[in-house]
Design a protein around this motif. Structure first.
Motif, PDB file in Angstrom:
ATOM      1  N   LYS A 160       0.820  -1.208   0.000  1.00 31.02           N
ATOM      2  CA  LYS A 160       0.000   0.000   0.000  1.00 31.02           C
ATOM      3  C   LYS A 160       0.852   1.254   0.000  1.00 31.02           C
ATOM      4  O   LYS A 160       0.410   2.306  -0.449  1.00 31.02           O
ATOM      5  N   PHE A 161       2.096   1.164   0.514  1.00 26.67           N
ATOM      6  CA  PHE A 161       2.947   2.344   0.516  1.00 26.67           C
ATOM      7  C   PHE A 161       3.310   2.774  -0.893  1.00 26.67           C
ATOM      8  O   PHE A 161       3.585   3.936  -1.141  1.00 26.67           O
ATOM      9  N   ALA A 162       3.347   1.819  -1.807  1.00 30.54           N
ATOM     10  CA  ALA A 162       3.739   2.125  -3.176  1.00 30.54           C
ATOM     11  C   ALA A 162       2.679   2.935  -3.893  1.00 30.54           C
ATOM     12  O   ALA A 162       2.924   3.527  -4.935  1.00 30.54           O
ATOM     13  N   GLU A 163       1.445   2.960  -3.359  1.00 26.81           N
ATOM     14  CA  GLU A 163       0.354   3.635  -4.045  1.00 26.81           C
ATOM     15  C   GLU A 163       0.557   5.146  -4.068  1.00 26.81           C
ATOM     16  O   GLU A 163       0.277   5.797  -5.060  1.00 26.81           O
ATOM     17  N   GLN A 164       0.993   5.740  -2.951  1.00 23.92           N
ATOM     18  CA  GLN A 164       1.153   7.181  -2.873  1.00 23.92           C
ATOM     19  C   GLN A 164       2.470   7.539  -2.179  1.00 23.92           C
ATOM     20  O   GLN A 164       2.480   8.016  -1.042  1.00 23.92           O
ATOM     21  N   PRO A 165       3.576   7.298  -2.878  1.00 28.15           N
ATOM     22  CA  PRO A 165       4.874   7.599  -2.263  1.00 28.15           C
ATOM     23  C   PRO A 165       5.051   9.070  -1.936  1.00 28.15           C
ATOM     24  O   PRO A 165       5.795   9.418  -1.013  1.00 28.15           O
ATOM     25  N   GLY A 166       4.369   9.949  -2.683  1.00 26.43           N
ATOM     26  CA  GLY A 166       4.473  11.376  -2.397  1.00 26.43           C
ATOM     27  C   GLY A 166       3.962  11.721  -1.014  1.00 26.43           C
ATOM     28  O   GLY A 166       4.500  12.609  -0.338  1.00 26.43           O
ATOM     29  N   ALA A 167       2.921  11.023  -0.558  1.00 26.41           N
ATOM     30  CA  ALA A 167       2.375  11.267   0.778  1.00 26.41           C
ATOM     31  C   ALA A 167       3.357  10.813   1.851  1.00 26.41           C
ATOM     32  O   ALA A 167       3.534  11.488   2.876  1.00 26.41           O
ATOM     33  N   VAL A 168       4.007   9.680   1.608  1.00 23.95           N
ATOM     34  CA  VAL A 168       5.006   9.184   2.561  1.00 23.95           C
ATOM     35  C   VAL A 168       6.191  10.149   2.616  1.00 23.95           C
ATOM     36  O   VAL A 168       6.704  10.474   3.690  1.00 23.95           O
ATOM     37  N   ALA A 169       6.619  10.621   1.441  1.00 23.82           N
ATOM     38  CA  ALA A 169       7.749  11.561   1.387  1.00 23.82           C
ATOM     39  C   ALA A 169       7.418  12.846   2.134  1.00 23.82           C
ATOM     40  O   ALA A 169       8.276  13.401   2.837  1.00 23.82           O
ATOM     41  N   ALA A 170       6.181  13.332   1.994  1.00 25.72           N
ATOM     42  CA  ALA A 170       5.782  14.562   2.686  1.00 25.72           C
ATOM     43  C   ALA A 170       5.807  14.365   4.199  1.00 25.72           C
ATOM     44  O   ALA A 170       6.257  15.246   4.948  1.00 25.72           O
ATOM     45  N   TRP A 171       5.337  13.207   4.654  1.00 31.91           N
ATOM     46  CA  TRP A 171       5.339  12.914   6.099  1.00 31.91           C
ATOM     47  C   TRP A 171       6.774  12.840   6.627  1.00 31.91           C
ATOM     48  O   TRP A 171       7.087  13.429   7.673  1.00 31.91           O
ATOM     49  N   LEU A 172       7.648  12.148   5.900  1.00 35.00           N
ATOM     50  CA  LEU A 172       9.047  12.059   6.315  1.00 35.00           C
ATOM     51  C   LEU A 172       9.696  13.435   6.349  1.00 35.00           C
ATOM     52  O   LEU A 172      10.456  13.759   7.272  1.00 35.00           O
ATOM     53  N   ARG A 173       9.411  14.256   5.346  1.00 33.52           N
ATOM     54  CA  ARG A 173      10.011  15.592   5.281  1.00 33.52           C
ATOM     55  C   ARG A 173       9.531  16.466   6.442  1.00 33.52           C
ATOM     56  O   ARG A 173      10.333  17.168   7.068  1.00 33.52           O
ATOM     57  N   GLN A 174       8.232  16.400   6.768  1.00 39.07           N
ATOM     58  CA  GLN A 174       7.737  17.194   7.889  1.00 39.07           C
ATOM     59  C   GLN A 174       8.369  16.727   9.189  1.00 39.07           C
ATOM     60  O   GLN A 174       8.651  17.541  10.080  1.00 39.07           O
ATOM     61  N   GLY A 175       8.623  15.432   9.288  1.00 34.79           N
ATOM     62  CA  GLY A 175       9.330  14.922  10.466  1.00 34.79           C
ATOM     63  C   GLY A 175      10.728  15.510  10.574  1.00 34.79           C
ATOM     64  O   GLY A 175      11.173  15.893  11.671  1.00 34.79           O
ATOM     65  N   GLU A 176      11.431  15.588   9.442  1.00 33.92           N
ATOM     66  CA  GLU A 176      12.764  16.199   9.429  1.00 33.92           C
ATOM     67  C   GLU A 176      12.690  17.656   9.877  1.00 33.92           C
ATOM     68  O   GLU A 176      13.524  18.117  10.668  1.00 33.92           O
ATOM     69  N   ILE A 177      11.692  18.384   9.345  1.00 32.32           N
ATOM     70  CA  ILE A 177      11.558  19.813   9.661  1.00 32.32           C
ATOM     71  C   ILE A 177      11.290  20.013  11.151  1.00 32.32           C
ATOM     72  O   ILE A 177      11.913  20.860  11.804  1.00 32.32           O
ATOM     73  N   GLU A 178      10.354  19.235  11.699  1.00 35.18           N
ATOM     74  CA  GLU A 178      10.005  19.414  13.106  1.00 35.18           C
ATOM     75  C   GLU A 178      11.133  18.963  14.031  1.00 35.18           C
ATOM     76  O   GLU A 178      11.328  19.538  15.107  1.00 35.18           O
ATOM     77  N   SER A 179      11.874  17.955  13.619  1.00 38.38           N
ATOM     78  CA  SER A 179      12.962  17.470  14.470  1.00 38.38           C
ATOM     79  C   SER A 179      14.156  18.415  14.469  1.00 38.38           C
ATOM     80  O   SER A 179      14.996  18.351  15.366  1.00 38.38           O
ATOM     81  N   ALA A 180      14.243  19.280  13.461  1.00 36.45           N
ATOM     82  CA  ALA A 180      15.399  20.181  13.347  1.00 36.45           C
ATOM     83  C   ALA A 180      15.496  21.143  14.530  1.00 36.45           C
ATOM     84  O   ALA A 180      16.586  21.628  14.851  1.00 36.45           O
ATOM     85  N   SER A 181      14.366  21.437  15.173  1.00 35.09           N
ATOM     86  CA  SER A 181      14.373  22.381  16.295  1.00 35.09           C
ATOM     87  C   SER A 181      14.758  21.721  17.615  1.00 35.09           C
ATOM     88  O   SER A 181      14.864  22.398  18.642  1.00 35.09           O
ATOM     89  N   ILE A 182      14.951  20.390  17.604  1.00 32.69           N
ATOM     90  CA  ILE A 182      15.303  19.670  18.827  1.00 32.69           C
ATOM     91  C   ILE A 182      16.824  19.699  19.013  1.00 32.69           C
ATOM     92  O   ILE A 182      17.563  19.275  18.129  1.00 32.69           O
ATOM     93  N   ASP A 183      17.250  20.193  20.137  1.00 29.73           N
ATOM     94  CA  ASP A 183      18.694  20.273  20.437  1.00 29.73           C
ATOM     95  C   ASP A 183      19.158  18.910  20.938  1.00 29.73           C
ATOM     96  O   ASP A 183      18.852  18.516  22.071  1.00 29.73           O
ATOM     97  N   CYS A 184      19.863  18.181  20.103  1.00 30.40           N
ATOM     98  CA  CYS A 184      20.298  16.826  20.438  1.00 30.40           C
ATOM     99  C   CYS A 184      21.792  16.763  20.731  1.00 30.40           C
ATOM    100  O   CYS A 184      22.586  17.413  20.053  1.00 30.40           O
TER     101      CYS A 184
END
Length: 358
Positions: free
Chosen positions: A154-178
């Motif tokens: 089912k992931f193969a059906e809309q890879p653009g949606a998965v990519a958008a979710w992964l990208r938003q995760g990257e954006i939100e995690s960028a503000s975390i001081d690790c």
């Protein structure tokens, strides 16, 4: 008056061929009269060689018609080429936009809404931090292809949606001081994080979860998955010293949330830094099973598992057992359902359910 703008491009060479055919002249005859090589004549006929003023004058002398006619014919052809290229590019961009969950991205504030397709395309390009579709596909194709064999079809059906979710995760995690990645420290912290399963309010346990994980180089981001993305969690190392652990809170119950978190933690500790793990339905692989086992063992350690297999399927027994081993009752009933000892609809009132604030 309507301007005729055909969507096809006919090179001046088509007109040259018509004249040569009418006069029974070969391409060799034409090249000799024009004073060029046969190769250059072929390039001219097939539109690979542009007609300038000097060449237009020579063609006029050999075939007739004015030099202005041949220059105008050349200009029309090049304009058509540019127009068609622009239309093709716009079509490609519009089709790409259709691959993305634009409605959800706009409503959730991931991108700014646009009144036109071109404005939305620009917004999506900025969101993904790419300059063109080719760069987007190169960047995210690798991510999705590496993750694909660990996910359901089912992931193969809309890879653009998965990519958008992964990208938003990257954006939100960028503000975390690790701090830098520390596998030993992360592993040791899981025992304390396990206690958070008994905290019912996300506004209390999520900040503590994020803070504790950041101490060992893990940025935890919780991003609601958009339409078309069925992922529940993902892990990847954004750099050798920084890991992303992304959760979607998709099932909105404490047993699923915490099992997914410790499953993803297992990937970070057990598997390669170069791997990308994307979790969804129907996943089956050795690494996924290892992560499942890690999560189950972390939530219910081995010295308590024998008792789980004989535990009465009764509300008070489950609550007492959960309190004694230090996890939420929802996790216990979730594990009992997974083992087949409890029905899927049995004792679900012991689980804690959450909701998204829009």
């Amino acid at each position: 008056m309507t301007t005729f703008n055909p969507d096809w491009a006919s090179p001046p060479g088509d007109t040259i061929l018509d004249i040569l055919k009418e006069r029974l002249l070969s391409h060799g005859d034409f090249s000799k009269r024009l004073g060029c090589t046969l190769e250059h004549a072929e390039d001219l006929i097939h539109g690979r060689l542009a007609i300038n003023e000097e060449l237009a004058g020579r063609i006029s002398s050999v075939l007739g018609a004015s030099a202005k006619f041949w220059m105008r014919r050349e200009a029309q052809y090049r304009d058509a080429i540019r127009r068609n290229a622009g239309q093709t590019h716009l079509k490609e961009l519009t089709e790409w936009l259709g691959e993305l969950p634009v409605k959800d991205m706009t409503e959730r504030g991931w991108i700014e809404g646009g009144k036109s397709a071109s404005e939305l395309i620009d917004a999506c390009m900025r969101f993904f931090n790419v300059r063109d579709i080719a760069t987007w596909r190169t960047t995210y194709r690798g991510v999705l292809e590496q993750a694909a064999f660990r996910t359901s079809p089912k992931f193969a059906e809309q890879p653009g949606a998965v990519a958008a979710w992964l990208r938003q995760g990257e954006i939100e995690s960028a503000s975390i001081d690790c701090k830098p990645w520390n596998a030993r420290l992360f592993s040791e912290s899981l025992h304390e994080l396990r206690k958070l399963t008994r905290t019912r309010k996300p506004e209390l346990f999520i900040p503590e979860l994020v803070r504790t994980c950041s101490e060992s180089g893990v940025a935890v981001a919780i991003v609601r998955s958009p339409t078309g993305c069925r992922a529940s969690g993902a892990t990847r190392f954004l750099s050798p010293s920084r890991a992303l652990l992304l959760l979607s809170f998709r099932y909105l119950s404490d047993d699923h949330f915490w099992f997914t978190f410790f499953h993803e933690a297992g990937h970070l500790l057990l598997h390669s830094k170069d791997a990308i793990f994307l979790e969804g339905e129907g996943v089956s692989s050795l690494q996924e099973q290892e992560a499942n086992d890690f999560s189950a063992r972390t939530l219910i350690p081995g010295n308590f598992r024998a008792e789980l297999e004989t535990l009465p399927i009764e509300k008070h027994a489950v609550r007492d057992y959960a309190k004694r081993i230090g996890v939420s009752p929802g996790i216990i009933i979730g594990q009992l359902q997974h083992l087949g000892r409890a029905r899927r609809n049995q004792l679900n009132n012991l689980k804690t359910y959450f909701s998204w604030e829009e």
